[in-house]
Design an enzyme around this catalytic site. Structure first.
Site, PDB file in Angstrom:
ATOM      1  CG  ASN A 142      14.489 -40.343 -28.530  1.00  0.00           C
ATOM      2  OD1 ASN A 142      14.376 -41.579 -28.521  1.00  0.00           O
ATOM      3  ND2 ASN A 142      14.920 -39.664 -27.475  1.00  0.00           N
ATOM      4  CG  HIS A 147      13.544 -38.199 -22.823  1.00  0.00           C
ATOM      5  ND1 HIS A 147      14.684 -38.958 -22.614  1.00  0.00           N
ATOM      6  CD2 HIS A 147      13.416 -37.414 -21.729  1.00  0.00           C
ATOM      7  CE1 HIS A 147      15.219 -38.636 -21.449  1.00  0.00           C
ATOM      8  NE2 HIS A 147      14.468 -37.697 -20.893  1.00  0.00           N
ATOM      9  CB  SER A 156       9.033 -35.045 -24.672  1.00  0.00           C
ATOM     10  OG  SER A 156       8.796 -34.432 -23.422  1.00  0.00           O
ATOM     11  CG  ASP A 165      17.390 -37.154 -24.108  1.00  0.00           C
ATOM     12  OD1 ASP A 165      17.025 -37.882 -25.050  1.00  0.00           O
ATOM     13  OD2 ASP A 165      17.895 -37.614 -23.058  1.00  0.00           O
TER      14      ASP A 165
HETATM   15  C1  GRF Z   1      10.693 -45.780 -23.132  1.00  0.00           C
HETATM   16  O1  GRF Z   1      10.439 -45.403 -21.814  1.00  0.00           O
HETATM   17  C2  GRF Z   1      11.221 -44.628 -23.931  1.00  0.00           C
HETATM   18  O2  GRF Z   1      10.722 -43.396 -23.512  1.00  0.00           O
HETATM   19  C3  GRF Z   1      12.697 -44.695 -23.661  1.00  0.00           C
HETATM   20  O3  GRF Z   1      12.986 -46.071 -23.624  1.00  0.00           O
HETATM   21  C4  GRF Z   1      11.827 -46.804 -23.222  1.00  0.00           C
HETATM   22  C5  GRF Z   1      11.567 -47.849 -24.253  1.00  0.00           C
HETATM   23  O4  GRF Z   1      10.566 -48.752 -23.890  1.00  0.00           O
HETATM   24  N1  GRF Z   1      13.423 -43.969 -24.668  1.00  0.00           N
HETATM   25  P1  GRF Z   1      10.087 -49.881 -24.880  1.00  0.00           P
HETATM   26  O5  GRF Z   1      11.297 -50.701 -25.310  1.00  0.00           O
HETATM   27  O6  GRF Z   1       9.431 -49.222 -26.051  1.00  0.00           O
HETATM   28  O7  GRF Z   1       9.125 -50.710 -24.090  1.00  0.00           O
END
Ligand code: GRF
Length: 224
Positions: free
Chosen positions: A117, A119, A146, A155
Site C-alpha cells: 500500500n 500512504h 510511505s 497502515d
Molecule cells: C494517494 O494519496 C495515496 O497515498 C492514498 O490515496 C491517494 C490515491 O491517489 N492511499 P490516486 O488515486 O493514485 O491519484
C-alpha cells in the site's frame, strides 16, 4: 518473466498511471530514458464504477473489474468476492493505490507478503485520513509518503520505503497534497522495480532487501 501486478483503486488512479508508465504500459511513458520495469499490470479492480482510474486502465488496454461493496452484506463477503476476481488474474503482487476500503484479516492473510500500500505520510506518523492537515497541525518539519506491506493493522505493516519533503512556511494541506502526490508517483514505481528485480521480498512478515532484513525504511533520495 515479468512480475504480475493487480492494482486496486477507488479514485483518480494517478499512482496507477505512474505504475503503468513505469511498466511501459502507459500511452506516454513519463521517463523515456528509463527502461520499463520487469512488471506489468494484469488487472485493475475498483469498488467504485466512477473511478477515473478505470478509464486510465481501459486506455492502456488493461482488464478491469468493478465490485461495489454496497452489493455485499458484510466486509467478509465483499473481500471474498474481490479475492475471486483478483486470483483469476494470478497476481504476484497486489498493489493498493488509493483503495479506500478497510480490508478484513482474511483478505490480508490470503495475500500475506504480496500486498503493498502507499500512504501519504511518513509512517508511523499520521496513520488514517487527513494526513496533510495533521502534519501541519503537528508542526512537522518533514512530511511525505510511505510504501508498506499490508498487515491487518491499518497502515501499520512494515514500511519498505519512504520519500520525504520539507514542510515550507507557506504550505497548506492542498500544496502538501500536490507535492506528496508527486513523490508518490516516483516512490511506488521504485518499490515495484525492486520487487521485479527480485531484490525485495517479504518472508514471515519481514521485508528483506538483497536477502538482509530491512531494519529501516529505504529513502527514495538515497536509493534512486
Ligand atoms: C494517494 O494519496 C495515496 O497515498 C492514498 O490515496 C491517494 C490515491 O491517489 N492511499 P490516486 O488515486 O493514485 O491519484
Amino acid at each position: 518473466m515479468s512480475l504480475r501486478l493487480v492494482v486496486l483503486i477507488s479514485g483518480s488512479g494517478s499512482n496507477l498511471q505512474a505504475i503503468l508508465d513505469a511498466c511501459g504500459q502507459g500511452q506516454s511513458p513519463s521517463d523515456q530514458s528509463a527502461p520499463p520495469l520487469a512488471a506489468r499490470v494484469v488487472g485493475v479492480l475498483s469498488n467504485r464504477a466512477d473511478a477515473f482510474g478505470l478509464t486510465r486502465a481501459a486506455s492502456a488496454g488493461i482488464p478491469t473489474a468493478v465490485l461495489s461493496h454496497r452489493d455485499y452484506a458484510d466486509r467478509a463477503g465483499f473481500d471474498e468476492a474481490m479475492t475471486r476476481v483478483i486470483d483469476a488474474w494470478q497476481p504476484d503482487v497486489v498493489v493498493l493505490a488509493g483503495f479506500m476500503r478497510i480490508l478484513t484479516a482474511g483478505f490480508v492473510d490470503h495475500y500475506a507478503g504480496r500486498l503493498i500500500n502507499i500512504h501519504p505520510s511518513l509512517l508511523p506518523r499520521h496513520k488514517g485520513v487527513d494526513t496533510h492537515q495533521r502534519a501541519l497541525d503537528a508542526g512537522d518539519a518533514e512530511h511525505g509518503c510511505s510504501v508498506h506491506y499490508v498487515t491487518p493493522e491499518l497502515d501499520g505493516g512494515p514500511v519498505i520505503a519512504q520519500a520525504a519533503l520539507r514542510v515550507e512556511a507557506d504550505d497548506d494541506a492542498g500544496t502538501l497534497a500536490r507535492r506528496v502526490h508527486a513523490l508518490e508517483h516516483r516512490l511506488y514505481p521504485a518499490v515495484i522495480g525492486w520487487l521485479a528485480e527480485g531484490r525485495l521480498r517479504c518472508e514471515a512478515g519481514e521485508p528483506l532487501l538483497d536477502g538482509a532484513p530491512l531494519t529501516t525504511p529505504l529513502q527514495l533520495h538515497a536509493t534512486a
